[in-house]
Write a protein that holds these residues in place. Structure first.
Motif, PDB file in Angstrom:
ATOM      1  N   LEU A  84       0.831  -1.212   0.000  1.00  0.00           N
ATOM      2  CA  LEU A  84       0.000   0.000   0.000  1.00  0.00           C
ATOM      3  C   LEU A  84       0.862   1.258   0.000  1.00  0.00           C
ATOM      4  CD1 LEU A  84      -2.746  -1.024   2.601  1.00  0.00           C
ATOM      5  CD2 LEU A  84      -2.986  -0.917   0.112  1.00  0.00           C
ATOM      6  N   ASP A  85       1.926   1.222   0.754  1.00  0.00           N
ATOM      7  CA  ASP A  85       2.787   2.396   0.900  1.00  0.00           C
ATOM      8  C   ASP A  85       3.649   2.609  -0.349  1.00  0.00           C
ATOM      9  OD1 ASP A  85       4.259   4.499   1.877  1.00  0.00           O
ATOM     10  OD2 ASP A  85       5.017   3.466   3.640  1.00  0.00           O
ATOM     11  N   ILE A  86       4.360   1.599  -0.773  1.00  0.00           N
ATOM     12  CA  ILE A  86       5.327   1.735  -1.870  1.00  0.00           C
ATOM     13  C   ILE A  86       4.639   1.829  -3.219  1.00  0.00           C
ATOM     14  CG2 ILE A  86       7.290   0.665  -3.033  1.00  0.00           C
ATOM     15  CD1 ILE A  86       7.894   1.687  -0.212  1.00  0.00           C
ATOM     16  N   GLU A  87       3.656   0.986  -3.450  1.00  0.00           N
ATOM     17  CA  GLU A  87       3.084   0.864  -4.795  1.00  0.00           C
ATOM     18  C   GLU A  87       1.797   1.660  -4.974  1.00  0.00           C
ATOM     19  OE1 GLU A  87       2.637  -3.268  -5.727  1.00  0.00           O
ATOM     20  OE2 GLU A  87       4.710  -3.765  -5.192  1.00  0.00           O
ATOM     21  N   GLN A  88       1.073   1.938  -3.901  1.00  0.00           N
ATOM     22  CA  GLN A  88      -0.216   2.601  -4.050  1.00  0.00           C
ATOM     23  C   GLN A  88      -0.280   3.975  -3.378  1.00  0.00           C
ATOM     24  OE1 GLN A  88      -3.474  -0.077  -3.108  1.00  0.00           O
ATOM     25  NE2 GLN A  88      -2.337  -1.861  -3.857  1.00  0.00           N
ATOM     26  N   GLY A  89       0.824   4.436  -2.817  1.00  0.00           N
ATOM     27  CA  GLY A  89       0.885   5.791  -2.277  1.00  0.00           C
ATOM     28  C   GLY A  89      -0.011   6.035  -1.076  1.00  0.00           C
ATOM     29  N   ALA A  90      -0.160   5.030  -0.221  1.00  0.00           N
ATOM     30  CA  ALA A  90      -0.989   5.214   0.980  1.00  0.00           C
ATOM     31  C   ALA A  90      -0.430   6.351   1.841  1.00  0.00           C
ATOM     32  CB  ALA A  90      -1.034   3.916   1.790  1.00  0.00           C
ATOM     33  N   HIS A 369      10.091   4.547   7.147  1.00  0.00           N
ATOM     34  CA  HIS A 369       9.361   3.319   6.837  1.00  0.00           C
ATOM     35  C   HIS A 369      10.057   2.536   5.724  1.00  0.00           C
ATOM     36  CE1 HIS A 369       5.314   4.865   8.635  1.00  0.00           C
ATOM     37  NE2 HIS A 369       6.177   4.479   9.546  1.00  0.00           N
ATOM     38  N   ARG A 370      10.534   3.220   4.722  1.00  0.00           N
ATOM     39  CA  ARG A 370      11.188   2.534   3.610  1.00  0.00           C
ATOM     40  C   ARG A 370      12.496   1.891   4.054  1.00  0.00           C
ATOM     41  NH1 ARG A 370       7.405   5.402   2.187  1.00  0.00           N
ATOM     42  NH2 ARG A 370       6.470   5.418   0.108  1.00  0.00           N
ATOM     43  N   ILE A 371      13.220   2.555   4.943  1.00  0.00           N
ATOM     44  CA  ILE A 371      14.435   1.957   5.507  1.00  0.00           C
ATOM     45  C   ILE A 371      14.086   0.657   6.223  1.00  0.00           C
ATOM     46  CG2 ILE A 371      16.206   2.273   7.277  1.00  0.00           C
ATOM     47  CD1 ILE A 371      16.099   5.303   6.645  1.00  0.00           C
ATOM     48  N   GLN A 372      12.979   0.643   6.962  1.00  0.00           N
ATOM     49  CA  GLN A 372      12.619  -0.519   7.759  1.00  0.00           C
ATOM     50  C   GLN A 372      11.961  -1.626   6.939  1.00  0.00           C
ATOM     51  OE1 GLN A 372      10.343   1.252  10.957  1.00  0.00           O
ATOM     52  NE2 GLN A 372      12.173   2.052  11.969  1.00  0.00           N
ATOM     53  N   TYR A 373      11.303  -1.249   5.828  1.00  0.00           N
ATOM     54  CA  TYR A 373      10.737  -2.283   4.964  1.00  0.00           C
ATOM     55  C   TYR A 373      11.821  -3.199   4.416  1.00  0.00           C
ATOM     56  CZ  TYR A 373       6.204   0.174   4.576  1.00  0.00           C
ATOM     57  OH  TYR A 373       4.985   0.762   4.832  1.00  0.00           O
ATOM     58  N   PRO A 383      20.386   3.263   4.074  1.00  0.00           N
ATOM     59  CA  PRO A 383      21.278   2.177   3.664  1.00  0.00           C
ATOM     60  C   PRO A 383      22.469   2.714   2.875  1.00  0.00           C
ATOM     61  CG  PRO A 383      19.326   2.236   2.280  1.00  0.00           C
ATOM     62  CD  PRO A 383      19.089   3.231   3.381  1.00  0.00           C
ATOM     63  N   THR A 384      23.554   1.954   2.865  1.00  0.00           N
ATOM     64  CA  THR A 384      24.746   2.368   2.111  1.00  0.00           C
ATOM     65  C   THR A 384      24.737   1.804   0.701  1.00  0.00           C
ATOM     66  OG1 THR A 384      25.920   0.480   3.053  1.00  0.00           O
ATOM     67  CG2 THR A 384      26.140   2.597   4.188  1.00  0.00           C
ATOM     68  N   SER A 385      23.862   0.845   0.454  1.00  0.00           N
ATOM     69  CA  SER A 385      23.770   0.244  -0.879  1.00  0.00           C
ATOM     70  C   SER A 385      23.120   1.213  -1.863  1.00  0.00           C
ATOM     71  CB  SER A 385      22.941  -1.043  -0.803  1.00  0.00           C
ATOM     72  OG  SER A 385      22.479  -1.429  -2.079  1.00  0.00           O
ATOM     73  N   ASP A 386      23.767   1.431  -3.009  1.00  0.00           N
ATOM     74  CA  ASP A 386      23.204   2.318  -4.027  1.00  0.00           C
ATOM     75  C   ASP A 386      21.871   1.795  -4.542  1.00  0.00           C
ATOM     76  OD1 ASP A 386      25.350   3.976  -3.785  1.00  0.00           O
ATOM     77  OD2 ASP A 386      26.426   3.207  -5.533  1.00  0.00           O
ATOM     78  N   VAL A 387      21.751   0.468  -4.619  1.00  0.00           N
ATOM     79  CA  VAL A 387      20.507  -0.124  -5.127  1.00  0.00           C
ATOM     80  C   VAL A 387      19.355   0.181  -4.170  1.00  0.00           C
ATOM     81  CG1 VAL A 387      19.335  -2.275  -5.736  1.00  0.00           C
ATOM     82  CG2 VAL A 387      21.736  -1.943  -6.357  1.00  0.00           C
ATOM     83  N   ASP A 388      19.614   0.000  -2.859  1.00  0.00           N
ATOM     84  CA  ASP A 388      18.573   0.285  -1.868  1.00  0.00           C
ATOM     85  C   ASP A 388      18.218   1.776  -1.837  1.00  0.00           C
ATOM     86  OD1 ASP A 388      18.411  -2.354  -1.184  1.00  0.00           O
ATOM     87  OD2 ASP A 388      19.651  -2.176   0.622  1.00  0.00           O
ATOM     88  N   LEU A 389      19.249   2.627  -1.934  1.00  0.00           N
ATOM     89  CA  LEU A 389      18.990   4.060  -1.960  1.00  0.00           C
ATOM     90  C   LEU A 389      18.140   4.436  -3.167  1.00  0.00           C
ATOM     91  CD1 LEU A 389      22.314   5.836  -0.886  1.00  0.00           C
ATOM     92  CD2 LEU A 389      20.093   5.984   0.241  1.00  0.00           C
ATOM     93  N   GLY A 390      18.467   3.863  -4.289  1.00  0.00           N
ATOM     94  CA  GLY A 390      17.707   4.145  -5.506  1.00  0.00           C
ATOM     95  C   GLY A 390      16.246   3.716  -5.370  1.00  0.00           C
ATOM     96  N   TRP A 391      16.050   2.544  -4.737  1.00  0.00           N
ATOM     97  CA  TRP A 391      14.681   2.055  -4.537  1.00  0.00           C
ATOM     98  C   TRP A 391      13.891   3.001  -3.622  1.00  0.00           C
ATOM     99  CZ3 TRP A 391      12.426   0.068   0.093  1.00  0.00           C
ATOM    100  CH2 TRP A 391      11.170  -0.503  -0.082  1.00  0.00           C
ATOM    101  N   ILE A 392      14.505   3.427  -2.516  1.00  0.00           N
ATOM    102  CA  ILE A 392      13.830   4.367  -1.616  1.00  0.00           C
ATOM    103  C   ILE A 392      13.489   5.653  -2.368  1.00  0.00           C
ATOM    104  CG2 ILE A 392      14.147   5.825   0.421  1.00  0.00           C
ATOM    105  CD1 ILE A 392      15.791   3.575   1.665  1.00  0.00           C
ATOM    106  N   ALA A 393      14.464   6.153  -3.143  1.00  0.00           N
ATOM    107  CA  ALA A 393      14.235   7.403  -3.880  1.00  0.00           C
ATOM    108  C   ALA A 393      13.064   7.260  -4.844  1.00  0.00           C
ATOM    109  CB  ALA A 393      15.503   7.814  -4.618  1.00  0.00           C
ATOM    110  N   ARG A 394      13.058   6.180  -5.627  1.00  0.00           N
ATOM    111  CA  ARG A 394      11.984   6.013  -6.620  1.00  0.00           C
ATOM    112  C   ARG A 394      10.624   5.859  -5.952  1.00  0.00           C
ATOM    113  NH1 ARG A 394      15.392   2.206  -8.455  1.00  0.00           N
ATOM    114  NH2 ARG A 394      13.858   0.511  -8.321  1.00  0.00           N
ATOM    115  N   SER A 395      10.594   5.240  -4.766  1.00  0.00           N
ATOM    116  CA  SER A 395       9.318   5.070  -4.063  1.00  0.00           C
ATOM    117  C   SER A 395       8.765   6.400  -3.580  1.00  0.00           C
ATOM    118  CB  SER A 395       9.493   4.117  -2.878  1.00  0.00           C
ATOM    119  OG  SER A 395      10.191   4.746  -1.822  1.00  0.00           O
ATOM    120  N   LEU A 396       9.632   7.434  -3.567  1.00  0.00           N
ATOM    121  CA  LEU A 396       9.211   8.777  -3.152  1.00  0.00           C
ATOM    122  C   LEU A 396       9.173   9.733  -4.341  1.00  0.00           C
ATOM    123  CD1 LEU A 396      11.390   8.964   0.084  1.00  0.00           C
ATOM    124  CD2 LEU A 396       8.905   8.771   0.005  1.00  0.00           C
TER     125      LEU A 396
END
Length: 916
Positions: A84-90, A369-373, A383-396
């Motif tokens: 709901l949070d990441i994909e549907q913008g709750a 929340h995205r850090i904890q998901y 996170p220090t991982s570029d992939v994880d950072l990119g995912w958090i960024a895109r989710s926002l």
């Protein structure tokens, strides 16, 4: 796994990034692998409490033991929230609410099971009265505020109602029983099993922390909070609430805890002394965050604990709530976002600041929340991982790559906004200085206490002389060192303001004089130290006139009004004032604190604050004398209206929902010419067919007068004079409207005197039952328009005027603007005579529009020679101004004998025109 979305045609393939999906989370992946069969058990949409409870029951029905069912339910709920949070913008509040209700449902179910197991072994815990003892799970922090994050622990405190023992074969004390209950609850909720845990449980906030018992009785808790409770614990208990069992919340039994907590968290005064306590607490939190980040740069991006993080927003809100919530219960709330709205609505925070902080809080919580998901870890560090950072960024809807990272840029900007607001609040309007613990070690001479010779030597002679007198007093010598430092800081500021031309030396010396009686009331000293802009405005105000200092001595708490930037930009609004007071009354009722003492103080604080606002407008030159009187009269009306309604609710003899009572204003209030500190001339009338009406309203009016006149710790409200009621002080305190009409219109043997009819010319309905207003006005007009012998009337009025003059003698060489010949009282008696003599032929004279307007109308009607009424009206206005200016500066209203000759002559011409 979801299908790969197509690349939009308008986006170059090399720059396109797919939208963030929940399946990037390692935690979500694990849940989908392990509990694939159970995922369909959770209905679509946001999981709420009843749905979660039903889910646990279904998992149990499918063969899982309760502990496992609770843990699996948690995994399923978190997986749903990630989608709901990441994909549907709750919305962020929806996510935190669902997490909170997950905790509440789990605790309620687990508590019921733990109770059943213990009852079967030891029996139920019973009090001396033979009733089952209740047990409450108190949620603290984000659980209490319904703001739980997606991988949070839960801060709990266990409280049982009272001492007792179990009624089973194997007898335990209540404390032993509930200690076992707490252990069983932890097993079901906190143990880490093959299915994981439901919630990590933290009991560190209980009385005496980790060294204290896991459960406490209500009496033990009350004693601890009263005797040992520390400042930081007030902030912790601010968000507390009973979260389980649900039935105790529903039936109101858990309300017993509310008054104990409210008395601990909130003070009945403006508690600015708590600033330093929070400052120290924050320093520990920030120092700990810096210590943990030392040598670990990845820990610098902690969205909760780093500078400008979530914790600083919470500190800002909690600080303002603790400082103000004791007097303004309507701002009390556990929710951070709701609190920001309430603080802005109440003028306690700039609207723009509240909006910026709300946006920052929402953004930081979404990042958290995205850090904890990612791994279901209780962490707040990016996170220090570029992939994880990119995912958090895109989710926002942000980007983040090796060349640029909008996420980090936005995070830095947000944290800077928060840190700036925090520093403005907790660092005297300045950013923290470098040095140990943020203190400056090389900024000029070290601070000196107020009673040190070195400090006094640095002051200008005018101030040094006054401060030197202080130092010889035992009460100064008995002050704590920090209080002496506060005083010194305030005096230095005043001296500096004089040097900088921001205030006069008179203002600074008046400030010193004002401080002297407040030396032991440290909350006011703390307020001025913490709010330098308030101190600056106070100095300016004290330089404009003497009366503000006198008013501030009587009611020092009103200086807090100077913190409201709206002070000079809004006029008194009676409807808004009543609405705010009624909201405050409702808040007292919600908190269970709507006792008479609280309500009396509420009325006084509100009235004092509004009088002070009028006073500030007045001395700053924004209001005319007439406008000041209008606002003070409207304020009195509104305050009477609220007092009447509230006092009725506390009358034992109350026989209906609303009293059928009217308050009739006479004198200065009736004529809307009220001044500062003027008493209220009022008459009370009722219209009620109840056979006990006279007795009931007599008791009520006595209670109401007590409410209005009683001096409490907050001060006084009004002096009430009821001498104008029928038969004066020998008459009944309250009269029926019919009896009043008979008395005023001469029906029967008991009739009004001419001087009482003079008073009626300025009478009006000002509070109470609205429908009695027009009925009273009809009686008033009947009195004013009654036929009279004009000569007899003039003779009686002149006789009364001489009687008043004899009671207020004035030396021949002086002119009293009110009592001397040619003064204000001559105008008032002349107007009353015109109204009583000519209202029958000229109904426009019956309107209660004030002396100036009535003089103008009398001239327009031909009752005065051309120019006489207008000249007298202008003279009356100038006489009022002279009186007003003198009172503001505490000067005599008796002027030199040749003063205001033009105005006196105009009044004497009026007198001769009316009386011959």
């Amino acid at each position: 796994m979801g299908s790969v979305p197509a690349i939009p045609a308008e986006v170059p393939p090399e720059t396109w990034l797919p939208p963030a999906l929940a399946e990037h989370s390692r935690f979500v992946q694990r849940v989908r692998r392990r509990y694939a069969a159970e995922l369909a058990l959770l209905p679509p949409g946001l999981p709420r409490r009843d749905i979660i409870t039903a889910l646990v029951q279904r998992l149990q029905a499918d063969g899982r033991p309760l502990g496992s069912a609770l843990r699996v339910a948690r995994h399923l709920v978190l997986e749903r929230l990630a989608v709901l949070d990441i994909e549907q913008g709750a919305a962020m509040p929806d996510i935190t609410l669902a997490m909170t209700e997950l905790a509440e449902a789990a605790l309620d179910i687990a508590l019921g099971a733990a109770h059943s197991e213990l009852d079967a072994r030891y029996g139920a815990p019973i009090s001396e009265a033979g009733q089952r003892i209740d047990f409450w799970v108190v949620g603290m922090g984000k659980l209490g505020a319904r703001e739980l994050n997606v991988s949070s622990d839960i801060d709990l405190i266990y409280v049982y109602e009272e001492d007792g023992h179990t009624d089973g074969a194997q007898r335990l004390s209540a404390h032993e029983y509930f200690s076992l209950l707490a252990r069983g609850l932890y097993t079901l909720i906190g143990d880490n099993t093959d299915d994981g845990f439901v919630f990590r449980v933290d009991l560190a906030l209980r009385p005496n922390g980790k060294s204290g018992p896991p459960v406490v009785s209500l009496a033990m808790l009350e004693e601890y909070l009263q005797v040992q409770g520390r400042e930081w614990e007030r902030f912790a208990w601010l968000k507390s609430r009973v979260v389980a069992p649900r039935e105790s919340v529903r039936n109101g039994r858990a309300l017993a805890l509310r008054s104990i907590v409210a008395a601990f968290v909130y003070r009945r005064y403006l508690d600015y002394g708590v600033f330093e306590g929070l400052r120290q607490l924050h320093r520990k939190v920030r120092d700990e965050a810096q210590r943990r980040a030392a040598g670990r740069p990845e820990r610098a991006n902690d969205v909760k604990l780093s500078r400008g993080g979530i914790r600083e927003i919470e500190f800002i809100v909690q600080l303002l709530l603790v400082v103000r919530g004791g007097q303004y219960p309507e701002i009390r709330t556990r929710s951070t976002l709701k609190a920001l709205d309430k603080l802005a609505a109440g003028g306690l925070m700039k609207t723009q600041s509240a909006q910026r902080l709300a946006q920052a809080y929402t953004f930081l919580r979404r990042v958290e929340h995205r850090i904890q998901y990612l791994d279901d870890q209780q962490t707040h560090q990016l996170p220090t991982s570029d992939v994880d950072l990119g995912w958090i960024a895109r989710s926002l809807d942000l980007s983040c790559n090796a060349d640029a990272c909008e996420l980090l840029d936005c995070l830095c900007e947000t944290r800077e906004v928060v840190a700036t607001e925090f520093d403005l609040l907790l660092h005297d309007g300045r950013a923290p200085q470098p040095g140990a613990n943020g203190a400056c070690r090389t900024c000029g001479p070290a601070p000196q206490p107020v009673d040190s010779a070195a400090f006094i030597e640095r002051l200008p002679p005018e101030l040094a002389e006054r401060v030197q007198r202080w130092c010889e007093q035992p009460r100064i010598q008995g002050l704590r060192d920090d209080s002496k430092m506060r005083l010194a800081k305030l005096i230095v500021r005043a001296a500096q303001a004089v040097q900088d031309g921001l205030c006069t030396m008179d203002a600074a010396t008046r400030f010193i004089d004002w401080l002297e009686p407040l030396l032991r009331r440290e909350s006011y000293l703390a307020l001025l130290v913490e709010r330098p802009e308030v101190h600056k405005r106070l100095l300016r105000l004290l330089g404009l006139a003497r009366w503000p200092m006198r008013y501030l001595m009587l009611h020092p708490g009103v200086i807090d009004e100077l913190a409201d930037e709206r002070l000079l930009h809004r006029r008194f609004d009676a409807a808004e004032y009543i609405t705010e007071l009624e909201a405050r009354h409702a808040a007292w009722e919600r908190s269970g604190q709507a006792d008479e003492e609280s309500l009396l103080d509420t009325l006084r604080r509100a009235h004092h604050a509004e009088v002070f606002r009028v006073l500030v407008h007045d001395v700053e030159g924004y209001l005319s004398v007439e406008q000041v009187a209008d606002e003070l009269s409207a304020l009195a009306d509104a305050t009477l209206s609220c007092a009447l309604r509230w006092a009725w609710l506390h009358l034992k003899q109350r026989h209906r929902d609303e009293p059928r009572l009217a308050v009739i204003a006479y004198g200065k209030l009736g004529g809307k010419e009220l001044g500062y500190g003027g008493d209220l001339d009022v008459v009370f009338l009722y219209d009620d067919d109840d056979e006990r009406a006279g007795e009931i309203y007599g008791a009520f009016v006595r209670k109401l007068i007590s409410w209005l006149t009683l001096r409490t710790a907050t001060g006084e409200l009004f002096d009430i004079d009821t001498a104008l009621r029928p038969n004066g002080n020998s008459g009944l305190l309250v009269t029926s409207l019919k009896s009043f009409e008979d008395y005023q219109t001469g029906r029967g043997s008991n009739t009004a005197w001419t001087w009482e009819h003079q008073a009626v010319t300025r009478a009006r309905h000002c509070a109470g039952l609205a429908e009695l207003g027009p009925r009273f006005e009809r009686v008033r007009r009947t009195v004013l328009s009654a036929p009279r012998d004009a000569q007899a009337l003039r003779t009686e009025v002149q006789a009364m005027r001489e009687k008043v003059r004899a009671a207020r003698p004035v030396k021949p060489e002086l002119f009293d603007v009110k009592h001397s010949a040619g003064g204000m009282m001559d105008v008032e008696f002349a107007v009353q005579t015109l109204v009583l003599a000519h209202s029958a032929a000229h109904p426009e004279l019956m309107d209660n529009v004030g002396n100036i307007a009535l003089l103008q109308r009398a001239e327009a009607c031909g009752l005065l020679p051309a120019g006489v009424g207008v000249a007298a009206a202008d003279a009356y206005r100038e006489l009022r101004r002279a009186q007003h200016r003198a009172r503001l500066d505490e000067q005599s209203t008796q002027l030199p004998g040749d003063a205001m000759m033009a105005q006196r002559d105009a009044v004497m011409v009026l007198w001769r025109a009316v009386f011959g």
